[in-house]
Design an enzyme around this catalytic site. Sequence first.
Site, PDB file in Angstrom:
ATOM      1  N   GLY A 295       0.831  -1.204   0.000  1.00 25.64           N
ATOM      2  CA  GLY A 295       0.000   0.000   0.000  1.00 25.64           C
ATOM      3  C   GLY A 295       0.861   1.247   0.000  1.00 25.64           C
ATOM      4  O   GLY A 295       1.828   1.334   0.737  1.00 25.64           O
TER       5      GLY A 295
ATOM      6  N   ARG B 220      13.347  10.675  -2.891  1.00 26.41           N
ATOM      7  CA  ARG B 220      14.169  11.870  -3.136  1.00 26.41           C
ATOM      8  C   ARG B 220      15.443  11.854  -2.288  1.00 26.41           C
ATOM      9  O   ARG B 220      16.545  12.111  -2.782  1.00 26.41           O
ATOM     10  CB  ARG B 220      13.339  13.117  -2.817  1.00 26.41           C
ATOM     11  CG  ARG B 220      14.117  14.436  -2.837  1.00 26.41           C
ATOM     12  CD  ARG B 220      13.165  15.554  -2.446  1.00 26.41           C
ATOM     13  NE  ARG B 220      13.844  16.844  -2.362  1.00 26.41           N
ATOM     14  CZ  ARG B 220      14.439  17.301  -1.274  1.00 26.41           C
ATOM     15  NH1 ARG B 220      14.484  16.532  -0.171  1.00 26.41           N
ATOM     16  NH2 ARG B 220      15.009  18.486  -1.265  1.00 26.41           N
TER      17      ARG B 220
ATOM     18  N   ARG C 199       1.124  -5.049  -5.841  1.00 29.38           N
ATOM     19  CA  ARG C 199       1.338  -6.272  -5.072  1.00 29.38           C
ATOM     20  C   ARG C 199       1.690  -7.364  -6.073  1.00 29.38           C
ATOM     21  O   ARG C 199       1.147  -7.389  -7.173  1.00 29.38           O
ATOM     22  CB  ARG C 199       0.092  -6.600  -4.254  1.00 29.38           C
ATOM     23  CG  ARG C 199      -0.149  -5.483  -3.205  1.00 29.38           C
ATOM     24  CD  ARG C 199      -1.076  -5.908  -2.089  1.00 29.38           C
ATOM     25  NE  ARG C 199      -0.863  -5.056  -0.914  1.00 29.38           N
ATOM     26  CZ  ARG C 199      -1.624  -4.033  -0.575  1.00 29.38           C
ATOM     27  NH1 ARG C 199      -2.652  -3.691  -1.304  1.00 29.38           N
ATOM     28  NH2 ARG C 199      -1.364  -3.330   0.517  1.00 29.38           N
TER      29      ARG C 199
ATOM     30  N   GLY D 204       5.785  -1.946   3.669  1.00 28.33           N
ATOM     31  CA  GLY D 204       5.406  -2.475   4.979  1.00 28.33           C
ATOM     32  C   GLY D 204       5.995  -3.861   5.204  1.00 28.33           C
ATOM     33  O   GLY D 204       6.965  -4.246   4.542  1.00 28.33           O
ATOM     34  N   ASP D 205       5.388  -4.623   6.103  1.00 28.66           N
ATOM     35  CA  ASP D 205       6.001  -5.903   6.488  1.00 28.66           C
ATOM     36  C   ASP D 205       6.107  -6.895   5.333  1.00 28.66           C
ATOM     37  O   ASP D 205       7.089  -7.624   5.226  1.00 28.66           O
ATOM     38  CB  ASP D 205       5.286  -6.520   7.699  1.00 28.66           C
ATOM     39  CG  ASP D 205       3.800  -6.734   7.475  1.00 28.66           C
ATOM     40  OD1 ASP D 205       3.246  -6.137   6.535  1.00 28.66           O
ATOM     41  OD2 ASP D 205       3.192  -7.491   8.242  1.00 28.66           O
TER      42      ASP D 205
ATOM     43  N   THR E 147       4.176   3.074   5.312  1.00 28.22           N
ATOM     44  CA  THR E 147       2.822   2.540   5.490  1.00 28.22           C
ATOM     45  C   THR E 147       2.058   3.430   6.463  1.00 28.22           C
ATOM     46  O   THR E 147       2.597   3.811   7.501  1.00 28.22           O
ATOM     47  CB  THR E 147       2.821   1.075   5.987  1.00 28.22           C
ATOM     48  OG1 THR E 147       1.482   0.751   6.414  1.00 28.22           O
ATOM     49  CG2 THR E 147       3.775   0.800   7.123  1.00 28.22           C
TER      50      THR E 147
ATOM     51  N   ASP F 246      -0.190   2.548   8.341  1.00 27.87           N
ATOM     52  CA  ASP F 246      -0.725   1.779   9.469  1.00 27.87           C
ATOM     53  C   ASP F 246       0.066   1.901  10.784  1.00 27.87           C
ATOM     54  O   ASP F 246      -0.455   1.586  11.841  1.00 27.87           O
ATOM     55  CB  ASP F 246      -0.793   0.284   9.102  1.00 27.87           C
ATOM     56  CG  ASP F 246      -1.647   0.027   7.861  1.00 27.87           C
ATOM     57  OD1 ASP F 246      -2.491   0.870   7.533  1.00 27.87           O
ATOM     58  OD2 ASP F 246      -1.432  -1.019   7.218  1.00 27.87           O
TER      59      ASP F 246
ATOM     60  N   ASP G  39       2.240  -0.124  11.788  1.00 32.33           N
ATOM     61  CA  ASP G  39       2.068  -1.473  12.331  1.00 32.33           C
ATOM     62  C   ASP G  39       3.354  -2.297  12.340  1.00 32.33           C
ATOM     63  O   ASP G  39       3.309  -3.516  12.462  1.00 32.33           O
ATOM     64  CB  ASP G  39       0.986  -2.228  11.531  1.00 32.33           C
ATOM     65  CG  ASP G  39       1.347  -2.375  10.060  1.00 32.33           C
ATOM     66  OD1 ASP G  39       2.290  -1.706   9.596  1.00 32.33           O
ATOM     67  OD2 ASP G  39       0.692  -3.173   9.364  1.00 32.33           O
TER      68      ASP G  39
ATOM     69  N   ARG H 279      -5.415  -1.938   8.700  1.00 34.27           N
ATOM     70  CA  ARG H 279      -5.293  -3.396   8.659  1.00 34.27           C
ATOM     71  C   ARG H 279      -5.633  -3.959  10.039  1.00 34.27           C
ATOM     72  O   ARG H 279      -6.663  -3.586  10.588  1.00 34.27           O
ATOM     73  CB  ARG H 279      -3.885  -3.805   8.216  1.00 34.27           C
ATOM     74  CG  ARG H 279      -3.892  -5.047   7.318  1.00 34.27           C
ATOM     75  CD  ARG H 279      -2.482  -5.410   6.933  1.00 34.27           C
ATOM     76  NE  ARG H 279      -1.984  -4.659   5.815  1.00 34.27           N
ATOM     77  CZ  ARG H 279      -2.058  -5.065   4.551  1.00 34.27           C
ATOM     78  NH1 ARG H 279      -2.628  -6.194   4.276  1.00 34.27           N
ATOM     79  NH2 ARG H 279      -1.563  -4.337   3.584  1.00 34.27           N
TER      80      ARG H 279
ATOM     81  N   LYS I  89     -25.480  16.437  25.391  1.00 34.21           N
ATOM     82  CA  LYS I  89     -24.503  16.330  24.305  1.00 34.21           C
ATOM     83  C   LYS I  89     -25.267  15.970  23.038  1.00 34.21           C
ATOM     84  O   LYS I  89     -26.089  15.050  23.036  1.00 34.21           O
ATOM     85  CB  LYS I  89     -23.446  15.264  24.630  1.00 34.21           C
ATOM     86  CG  LYS I  89     -22.372  15.164  23.571  1.00 34.21           C
ATOM     87  CD  LYS I  89     -21.114  14.515  24.100  1.00 34.21           C
ATOM     88  CE  LYS I  89     -20.050  14.371  23.028  1.00 34.21           C
ATOM     89  NZ  LYS I  89     -19.582  15.624  22.468  1.00 34.21           N
TER      90      LYS I  89
HETATM   91  P1  ADP Z   1       3.059  -4.256   2.669  1.00 38.05           P
HETATM   92  O1  ADP Z   1       4.488  -4.182   2.279  1.00 38.05           O
HETATM   93  O2  ADP Z   1       2.404  -2.908   2.683  1.00 38.05           O
HETATM   94  O3  ADP Z   1       2.826  -5.058   3.924  1.00 38.05           O
HETATM   95  P2  ADP Z   1       2.057  -6.526   1.113  1.00 38.05           P
HETATM   96  O4  ADP Z   1       1.882  -7.410   2.291  1.00 38.05           O
HETATM   97  O5  ADP Z   1       0.985  -6.525   0.102  1.00 38.05           O
HETATM   98  O6  ADP Z   1       2.262  -4.994   1.497  1.00 38.05           O
HETATM   99  O7  ADP Z   1       3.443  -6.950   0.422  1.00 38.05           O
HETATM  100  C1  ADP Z   1       3.914  -6.250  -0.718  1.00 38.05           C
HETATM  101  C2  ADP Z   1       4.615  -7.202  -1.628  1.00 38.05           C
HETATM  102  O8  ADP Z   1       5.763  -7.758  -0.966  1.00 38.05           O
HETATM  103  C3  ADP Z   1       3.819  -8.420  -2.079  1.00 38.05           C
HETATM  104  O9  ADP Z   1       2.955  -8.170  -3.160  1.00 38.05           O
HETATM  105  C4  ADP Z   1       4.917  -9.387  -2.479  1.00 38.05           C
HETATM  106  O10 ADP Z   1       5.415  -9.081  -3.764  1.00 38.05           O
HETATM  107  C5  ADP Z   1       6.007  -9.074  -1.437  1.00 38.05           C
HETATM  108  N1  ADP Z   1       5.887 -10.032  -0.334  1.00 38.05           N
HETATM  109  C6  ADP Z   1       4.940 -10.084   0.608  1.00 38.05           C
HETATM  110  N2  ADP Z   1       5.094 -11.149   1.424  1.00 38.05           N
HETATM  111  C7  ADP Z   1       6.184 -11.809   0.956  1.00 38.05           C
HETATM  112  C8  ADP Z   1       6.863 -13.012   1.354  1.00 38.05           C
HETATM  113  N3  ADP Z   1       6.452 -13.752   2.380  1.00 38.05           N
HETATM  114  N4  ADP Z   1       7.950 -13.361   0.645  1.00 38.05           N
HETATM  115  C9  ADP Z   1       8.372 -12.627  -0.400  1.00 38.05           C
HETATM  116  N5  ADP Z   1       7.766 -11.501  -0.829  1.00 38.05           N
HETATM  117  C10 ADP Z   1       6.688 -11.083  -0.171  1.00 38.05           C
HETATM  118  O1  F6P Z   2      -1.383  -1.216   4.563  1.00 39.59           O
HETATM  119  C1  F6P Z   2      -2.022  -0.070   4.119  1.00 39.59           C
HETATM  120  C2  F6P Z   2      -3.482  -0.344   3.858  1.00 39.59           C
HETATM  121  O2  F6P Z   2      -4.095   0.862   3.423  1.00 39.59           O
HETATM  122  C3  F6P Z   2      -4.260  -0.917   5.047  1.00 39.59           C
HETATM  123  O3  F6P Z   2      -4.591   0.082   5.991  1.00 39.59           O
HETATM  124  C4  F6P Z   2      -5.446  -1.530   4.364  1.00 39.59           C
HETATM  125  O4  F6P Z   2      -6.004  -2.577   5.129  1.00 39.59           O
HETATM  126  C5  F6P Z   2      -4.850  -2.047   3.075  1.00 39.59           C
HETATM  127  O5  F6P Z   2      -3.638  -1.329   2.855  1.00 39.59           O
HETATM  128  C6  F6P Z   2      -5.751  -1.867   1.879  1.00 39.59           C
HETATM  129  O6  F6P Z   2      -5.138  -2.449   0.777  1.00 39.59           O
HETATM  130  P1  F6P Z   2      -5.625  -2.198  -0.731  1.00 39.59           P
HETATM  131  O7  F6P Z   2      -5.065  -0.881  -1.162  1.00 39.59           O
HETATM  132  O8  F6P Z   2      -5.049  -3.326  -1.485  1.00 39.59           O
HETATM  133  O9  F6P Z   2      -7.116  -2.163  -0.717  1.00 39.59           O
END
Ligand code: ADP
Ligand code: F6P
Length: 362
Positions: free
Chosen positions: A14, A24, A75, A105-106, A128, A130, A132, A174, A216
Amino acid sequence: MNKFRRIGILTSGGDAPGMNAVIRAIVRKADKMGVETVGIIGGYKGLLNQNFMSLTPQAVSNIINKGGTMLYSDRCPEFKTEEGMQKAIENCRLNNIDAIIAIGGDGTFRGATDLSIRGIPTIGVTGTIDNDITATEYTVGFNTALDTVVEILDKLRDTCESHARCNIVEVMGRDCGQIALLSGLAAGALAVVIPEMPFDEAATIARIRSAKIKCKRGMLIVVSEGVYVTNEKNERVCYGELLKEKIQSETGIETKFVRLAHIVRGGIPTVRDRKVATQMGAKAIDLIMEGKSNLVVVEEDGQITSKEIVFALTTDRMYKNMLQPGDLDQFSEEEIEEMKAICEKRRAEIKELYEMVGDMTI
Ligand code: ADP
Ligand code: F6P
């Protein structure tokens, strides 16, 4: 001579306001160090498709103030497969990409660690809304998202007050309730509902009745998207929608529900986000040039530093009580104690703020 001459940058998952400011910072600082940067367009998908753009210091002019990401985001499930991973590594070699900085993010960091252990030095930078990632006090984009939510809550307050209504506002995050908690606190919400804390529905409805008796008129409740119930068809139903019906039927107060959804992800980054983005981007390039890999840039006690990605991902699982057998085997006693302390600190902060929201009602 530098070991690294060409560094790839990507934004993944996201998007978040401030990602552009990270890009930048990396490009400008790398240039000062005599290192070329290349933009990978559309996250890991761009790496698989060899979708690249040259990034000069001029190319990143006029983006520090822009939401979204100039490198676009996506993604990419294919990247998670061993085949996809090998293709990504091959494409790095073909295009002389010596290292990667991955902003996201993670999920993005899981991808970054997979690249690192297969020989492509990779550093993660948080991007991100979030907030998180448990191992960092702050993720780029969080503050802008909060300001956006609070601005909307303030507007809703006006009309709620005029019409003596209650408004339930669902916000993203999330499975993390920080956007709901902080925005609710700042906007004077009557209650917030977040995954991290048990919600006392009956007490909240009693509080609404009592507030009405005390004259209120307008009432706001912020609900995190991470709080839901599963219906008989096994579908997730946002708790906010159910709460709306309950409040209306049990208090007689006209109650509206609104889902802010992706509105919260856009917009001009705040000063805080631009500052942290610049600091984190600069730190990432420093780490690469020091020969470091498999790290994520974090904020700790207000300082910009770094942690092993595996440490950060494991701390997240610890925080969510989702540790698997063997997860902690690779860590020293000190590291495990550090993880526990990070989790406890975060839990205590959330609990304190959550209770404060309750203490502020009339
Ligand atoms: P965020 O980075 O915001 O948590 P996602 O969970 O959608 O978003 O992960 C972003 C991208 O990172 C995924 O579409 C995928 O390409 C890669 N990714 C996610 N999980 C894994 C994983 N377990 N191993 C390798 N690549 C991953
Ligand atoms: O991680 C950022 C975030 O906006 C979350 O807050 C939300 O749950 C998710 O991504 C939404 O993902 P998408 O843009 O794929 O609908």
